[in-house]
Design an enzyme around this catalytic site. Sequence first.
Site, PDB file in Angstrom:
ATOM      1  N   ASN A   9      89.265  93.515  35.273  1.00 13.92           N
ATOM      2  CA  ASN A   9      88.183  92.777  35.919  1.00 13.92           C
ATOM      3  C   ASN A   9      87.086  92.432  34.915  1.00 13.92           C
ATOM      4  O   ASN A   9      86.021  91.957  35.289  1.00 13.92           O
ATOM      5  CB  ASN A   9      87.599  93.600  37.082  1.00 13.92           C
ATOM      6  CG  ASN A   9      88.557  93.616  38.255  1.00 13.92           C
ATOM      7  OD1 ASN A   9      89.044  92.571  38.688  1.00 13.92           O
ATOM      8  ND2 ASN A   9      88.875  94.811  38.742  1.00 13.92           N
ATOM      9  N   LYS A  13      86.982  90.447  28.202  1.00 15.70           N
ATOM     10  CA  LYS A  13      88.290  90.748  27.621  1.00 15.70           C
ATOM     11  C   LYS A  13      89.272  89.602  27.864  1.00 15.70           C
ATOM     12  O   LYS A  13      90.104  89.288  27.016  1.00 15.70           O
ATOM     13  CB  LYS A  13      88.843  92.047  28.221  1.00 15.70           C
ATOM     14  CG  LYS A  13      88.054  93.269  27.784  1.00 15.70           C
ATOM     15  CD  LYS A  13      88.633  94.530  28.379  1.00 15.70           C
ATOM     16  CE  LYS A  13      87.809  95.746  27.983  1.00 15.70           C
ATOM     17  NZ  LYS A  13      88.201  96.949  28.714  1.00 15.70           N
ATOM     18  N   ASP A  69      93.863 100.207  28.528  1.00 17.66           N
ATOM     19  CA  ASP A  69      92.955 101.308  28.787  1.00 17.66           C
ATOM     20  C   ASP A  69      92.472 101.828  27.439  1.00 17.66           C
ATOM     21  O   ASP A  69      93.247 101.880  26.485  1.00 17.66           O
ATOM     22  CB  ASP A  69      93.676 102.422  29.565  1.00 17.66           C
ATOM     23  CG  ASP A  69      92.683 103.300  30.309  1.00 17.66           C
ATOM     24  OD1 ASP A  69      91.836 102.760  31.030  1.00 17.66           O
ATOM     25  OD2 ASP A  69      92.738 104.533  30.139  1.00 17.66           O
ATOM     26  N   PHE A 148      78.705  98.909  21.950  1.00 13.52           N
ATOM     27  CA  PHE A 148      78.474  99.486  23.273  1.00 13.52           C
ATOM     28  C   PHE A 148      79.066 100.892  23.307  1.00 13.52           C
ATOM     29  O   PHE A 148      79.643 101.361  22.314  1.00 13.52           O
ATOM     30  CB  PHE A 148      79.094  98.597  24.366  1.00 13.52           C
ATOM     31  CG  PHE A 148      80.600  98.601  24.359  1.00 13.52           C
ATOM     32  CD1 PHE A 148      81.307  97.806  23.490  1.00 13.52           C
ATOM     33  CD2 PHE A 148      81.317  99.426  25.225  1.00 13.52           C
ATOM     34  CE1 PHE A 148      82.699  97.814  23.468  1.00 13.52           C
ATOM     35  CE2 PHE A 148      82.707  99.439  25.222  1.00 13.52           C
ATOM     36  CZ  PHE A 148      83.397  98.633  24.336  1.00 13.52           C
ATOM     37  N   TYR A 150      80.188 104.451  22.968  1.00  7.12           N
ATOM     38  CA  TYR A 150      79.962 105.530  22.000  1.00  7.12           C
ATOM     39  C   TYR A 150      79.762 105.028  20.560  1.00  7.12           C
ATOM     40  O   TYR A 150      79.719 105.841  19.632  1.00  7.12           O
ATOM     41  CB  TYR A 150      81.150 106.506  22.030  1.00  7.12           C
ATOM     42  CG  TYR A 150      81.335 107.185  23.361  1.00  7.12           C
ATOM     43  CD1 TYR A 150      80.711 108.398  23.638  1.00  7.12           C
ATOM     44  CD2 TYR A 150      82.125 106.619  24.356  1.00  7.12           C
ATOM     45  CE1 TYR A 150      80.877 109.022  24.875  1.00  7.12           C
ATOM     46  CE2 TYR A 150      82.299 107.230  25.595  1.00  7.12           C
ATOM     47  CZ  TYR A 150      81.668 108.430  25.844  1.00  7.12           C
ATOM     48  OH  TYR A 150      81.827 109.049  27.057  1.00  7.12           O
ATOM     49  N   LYS A 170      83.409  94.233  13.749  1.00  3.56           N
ATOM     50  CA  LYS A 170      84.060  95.210  14.636  1.00  3.56           C
ATOM     51  C   LYS A 170      85.333  94.627  15.239  1.00  3.56           C
ATOM     52  O   LYS A 170      86.352  95.309  15.347  1.00  3.56           O
ATOM     53  CB  LYS A 170      83.095  95.643  15.752  1.00  3.56           C
ATOM     54  CG  LYS A 170      83.726  96.652  16.697  1.00  3.56           C
ATOM     55  CD  LYS A 170      82.817  97.095  17.828  1.00  3.56           C
ATOM     56  CE  LYS A 170      83.605  97.888  18.858  1.00  3.56           C
ATOM     57  NZ  LYS A 170      82.840  98.264  20.034  1.00  3.56           N
ATOM     58  N   HIS A 175      90.035  99.453  17.491  1.00  7.68           N
ATOM     59  CA  HIS A 175      91.224  99.890  18.219  1.00  7.68           C
ATOM     60  C   HIS A 175      91.732  98.780  19.136  1.00  7.68           C
ATOM     61  O   HIS A 175      92.912  98.476  19.181  1.00  7.68           O
ATOM     62  CB  HIS A 175      90.876 101.146  19.026  1.00  7.68           C
ATOM     63  CG  HIS A 175      89.578 101.056  19.785  1.00  7.68           C
ATOM     64  ND1 HIS A 175      88.399 100.679  19.182  1.00  7.68           N
ATOM     65  CD2 HIS A 175      89.270 101.223  21.087  1.00  7.68           C
ATOM     66  CE1 HIS A 175      87.440 100.654  20.075  1.00  7.68           C
ATOM     67  NE2 HIS A 175      87.941 100.975  21.245  1.00  7.68           N
ATOM     68  N   ARG A 176      90.803  98.129  19.853  1.00  2.44           N
ATOM     69  CA  ARG A 176      91.187  97.067  20.780  1.00  2.44           C
ATOM     70  C   ARG A 176      91.816  95.888  20.029  1.00  2.44           C
ATOM     71  O   ARG A 176      92.827  95.332  20.448  1.00  2.44           O
ATOM     72  CB  ARG A 176      89.945  96.573  21.540  1.00  2.44           C
ATOM     73  CG  ARG A 176      90.248  95.993  22.895  1.00  2.44           C
ATOM     74  CD  ARG A 176      88.994  95.597  23.671  1.00  2.44           C
ATOM     75  NE  ARG A 176      87.791  96.312  23.249  1.00  2.44           N
ATOM     76  CZ  ARG A 176      87.451  97.523  23.688  1.00  2.44           C
ATOM     77  NH1 ARG A 176      88.171  98.133  24.577  1.00  2.44           N
ATOM     78  NH2 ARG A 176      86.368  98.115  23.237  1.00  2.44           N
TER      79      ARG A 176
END
Length: 193
Positions: A9, A13, A69, A148, A150, A170, A175-176
């Site tokens: 949602n 992304k 996730d 955003f 952490y 970034k 990771h994303r």
Amino acid sequence: MIELVFATNNINKIREIELLLPSFFKIKRLEDIGCTEELPETHETIEENSLEKAEFVAQKYNVNCFAEDSGLEIDALNGNPGVHSAHYAGDRNADKNMDKVLQEMENNDDRNANFKTVITLIIDKVQYQFVGTINGKIGKEKKGLYGFGYDPIFVLEDGRTMAELMLEEKSKISHRAKATQQLIQFLKENYSA
Ligand code: IMP
């Protein structure tokens, strides 16, 4: 043309991946298939929750889809906050979440951690997972103004925190980004015309 539902949602992304995928793929949103309910996330690992969300949408709506996730895993905290990253201190408050981690890590010398994203793709009823990670250490205090979650307490190998990186930098190393690049590579190699 291959239609793929992105089971999220988060509009940011969706926009991000739409820019990266060749036009051969059409990304559909949950609202496009009439899916308005909350996606289930009932497990204790990022891998399982990613799979659970993708399976829910693929089975219930009979579509090709992918879900993702993400979370922060800290070695000394047995992988926590992990799947609890968003709500670690009770509500969706990044400052409180970081304070809780800093407190739990106060007397800990092992500060190793990683951010992880797991994307689960279900296409033609077959499941694939793509994992992106970035290693770092938990700092002693918050530092940096960007990003955003952490990011201000996640220290990279060069000593900067993730929150000291501008979005452009970034989004190349995160990771994303790594998991997304693998998904895109896979789709291009196996499903492009
Ligand atoms: P999501 O699955 O991408 O929504 O991420 C879940 C939670 O993990 C977020 O609410 C953040 O607390 C944390 N998180 C995920 N990715 C990042 C990141 O790139 N930086 C900082 N925190 C993150």
